[in-house]
Write an enzyme that holds these catalytic residues in place. Structure first.
Site, PDB file in Angstrom:
ATOM      1  N   ASN A 154      30.495  27.237  34.998  1.00 15.53           N
ATOM      2  CA  ASN A 154      31.029  26.956  36.331  1.00 15.53           C
ATOM      3  C   ASN A 154      30.355  27.897  37.327  1.00 15.53           C
ATOM      4  OD1 ASN A 154      32.556  26.551  38.615  1.00 15.53           O
ATOM      5  ND2 ASN A 154      34.440  27.459  37.794  1.00 15.53           N
ATOM      6  N   LYS A 161      30.594  27.898  40.464  1.00 13.43           N
ATOM      7  CA  LYS A 161      31.419  28.115  41.665  1.00 13.43           C
ATOM      8  C   LYS A 161      30.542  27.957  42.921  1.00 13.43           C
ATOM      9  CE  LYS A 161      34.314  31.044  38.879  1.00 13.43           C
ATOM     10  NZ  LYS A 161      35.336  32.059  38.807  1.00 13.43           N
ATOM     11  N   HIS A 178      41.102  24.141  38.340  1.00 13.30           N
ATOM     12  CA  HIS A 178      40.717  25.551  38.194  1.00 13.30           C
ATOM     13  C   HIS A 178      41.715  26.402  38.995  1.00 13.30           C
ATOM     14  CE1 HIS A 178      38.471  29.275  38.544  1.00 13.30           C
ATOM     15  NE2 HIS A 178      37.764  28.856  37.508  1.00 13.30           N
ATOM     16  N   GLU A 195      41.332  28.778  40.917  1.00 11.75           N
ATOM     17  CA  GLU A 195      40.943  29.027  42.316  1.00 11.75           C
ATOM     18  C   GLU A 195      41.300  27.826  43.187  1.00 11.75           C
ATOM     19  OE1 GLU A 195      36.877  30.076  41.439  1.00 11.75           O
ATOM     20  OE2 GLU A 195      37.607  31.887  40.427  1.00 11.75           O
ATOM     21  N   GLU A 216      42.572  29.156  30.742  1.00  9.79           N
ATOM     22  CA  GLU A 216      41.956  30.259  31.483  1.00  9.79           C
ATOM     23  C   GLU A 216      43.048  31.153  32.070  1.00  9.79           C
ATOM     24  OE1 GLU A 216      37.769  29.213  32.890  1.00  9.79           O
ATOM     25  OE2 GLU A 216      39.133  28.482  34.396  1.00  9.79           O
ATOM     26  N   GLY A 241      37.106  36.491  36.159  1.00  6.40           N
ATOM     27  CA  GLY A 241      36.319  37.317  37.080  1.00  6.40           C
ATOM     28  C   GLY A 241      36.744  38.772  37.122  1.00  6.40           C
ATOM     29  N   SER A 270      36.245  35.888  31.732  1.00  7.84           N
ATOM     30  CA  SER A 270      35.380  37.028  31.367  1.00  7.84           C
ATOM     31  C   SER A 270      34.766  36.891  29.984  1.00  7.84           C
ATOM     32  CB  SER A 270      36.154  38.348  31.516  1.00  7.84           C
ATOM     33  OG  SER A 270      36.541  38.538  32.863  1.00  7.84           O
TER      34      SER A 270
HETATM   35  C1  PEP Z   1      36.068  30.701  35.557  1.00  8.65           C
HETATM   36  O1  PEP Z   1      36.145  30.908  36.751  1.00  8.65           O
HETATM   37  O2  PEP Z   1      36.267  29.565  35.091  1.00  8.65           O
HETATM   38  C2  PEP Z   1      35.734  31.826  34.691  1.00  8.65           C
HETATM   39  C3  PEP Z   1      35.988  31.733  33.416  1.00  8.65           C
HETATM   40  O3  PEP Z   1      35.168  32.921  35.306  1.00  8.65           O
HETATM   41  P1  PEP Z   1      34.641  34.249  34.595  1.00  8.65           P
HETATM   42  O4  PEP Z   1      33.893  33.864  33.369  1.00  8.65           O
HETATM   43  O5  PEP Z   1      33.754  34.903  35.625  1.00  8.65           O
HETATM   44  O6  PEP Z   1      35.849  35.081  34.287  1.00  8.65           O
END
Ligand code: PEP
Length: 253
Positions: free
Chosen positions: A9, A11, A98, A100, A170, A176, A216
């Site tokens: 992703n 973003k 997601h 966000e 997630e 993040g 992460s």
């Molecule tokens: C995400 O935003 O779907 C995600 C998993 O981000 P990150 O790997 O940066 O934590």
């Protein structure tokens, strides 16, 4: 069917030229280095989809995904993108829900149910995101909370429709932040979600559902996370912006 998937992703990152360079590096490395049938999906921003499709279309097991779509088929929705449009530029997968989008764009479970419907109606695959905040993790109600997200956005689907869904767990506190769920925490939630799916759709559909972990995930922890019996791969944010890191994650099964 249950598959091993690693989805990146991007973003709101990368100009078109940067995105094309990243995608080219990834497809070349995947073609050279990935021998198994792991599926790799690139989710660039909408405006890059068409260009990036041309880079991935001839590479086995590499697909194009979007990060969102509108819940309506077409019409006066200025600034929005329909599933039909995504399909017309070669998109196969769509990330929905997601955290966000839920937080910054107020996407509710009810709205996401509509998005799931229109993605399925157009023959694309939703990657449905779910996950709890740190507050909910700490008060101990995280399994009920995440199960509820699935119930409210997915459980209106017929078994046949449901069998086309990919789920991405997630935890918001891991996205993040550099803090990854431990392997045990990921397995606990994935197994609980699979049980929840079995209670609605039966064990054979639950067993066949692909459930990804996101938060992460990086080359140093992917192997341990993916080794869990109920973790079928990852949805990757930050580490998907570096070709070497991303492909190393793809190779972590
Ligand atoms: C995400 O935003 O779907 C995600 C998993 O981000 P990150 O790997 O940066 O934590």
């Amino acid at each position: 069917m249950r598959k091993n998937i690693v989805a990146g992703n991007w973003k709101m990152n990368k100009t078109l030229e940067e995105g094309k360079t990243l995608a080219s590096e990834i497809v070349n490395m995947v073609a050279d280095e990935v021998q198994d049938d792991t599926i790799t999906i690139l989710h660039p921003p909408f405006v890059h989809l068409s260009s990036i499709y041309h880079l991935v279309k001839d590479v086995p097991n590499v697909f194009l995904g979007a990060q969102n779509c509108n819940e309506n088929a077409s019409g006066a929705y200025t600034g929005e993108v329909s599933v039909d449009m995504l399909k017309s530029v070669g998109t196969d997968y769509v990330i929905l829900g997601h955290s966000e989008r839920r937080e910054y764009f107020s996407e509710s479970n009810e709205l996401l149910a509509k998005k799931v419907n229109i993605v399925l109606e157009n023959g694309l695959t939703p990657i449905f995101c779910c996950g709890e905040s740190l507050e909910i993790r700490e008060d101990g109600t995280f399994i009920d909370f995440v199960s509820g997200q699935l119930t409210e956005s997915l459980f209106h689907l017929s078994p046949e429709e449901f069998s086309k869904i990919v789920i991405a767990y997630e935890p918001i506190w891991a996205i993040g932040t550099g803090v990854t769920a431990s392997s045990d925490q990921a397995q606990e939630m994935h197994a609980a979600l699979r049980n929840h799916l079995a209670s609605k759709y039966g064990t054979s559909i639950a067993d066949e559902t692909t459930i990804l972990y996101g938060g992460s995930c990086k080359p140093s922890n992917a192997q341990e996370l993916f080794a869990n019996p109920d973790v079928d791969g990852g949805l990757i944010g930050g580490a998907s912006l570096k070709s070497r890191d991303f492909v190393d994650i793809v190779k972590s099964f």
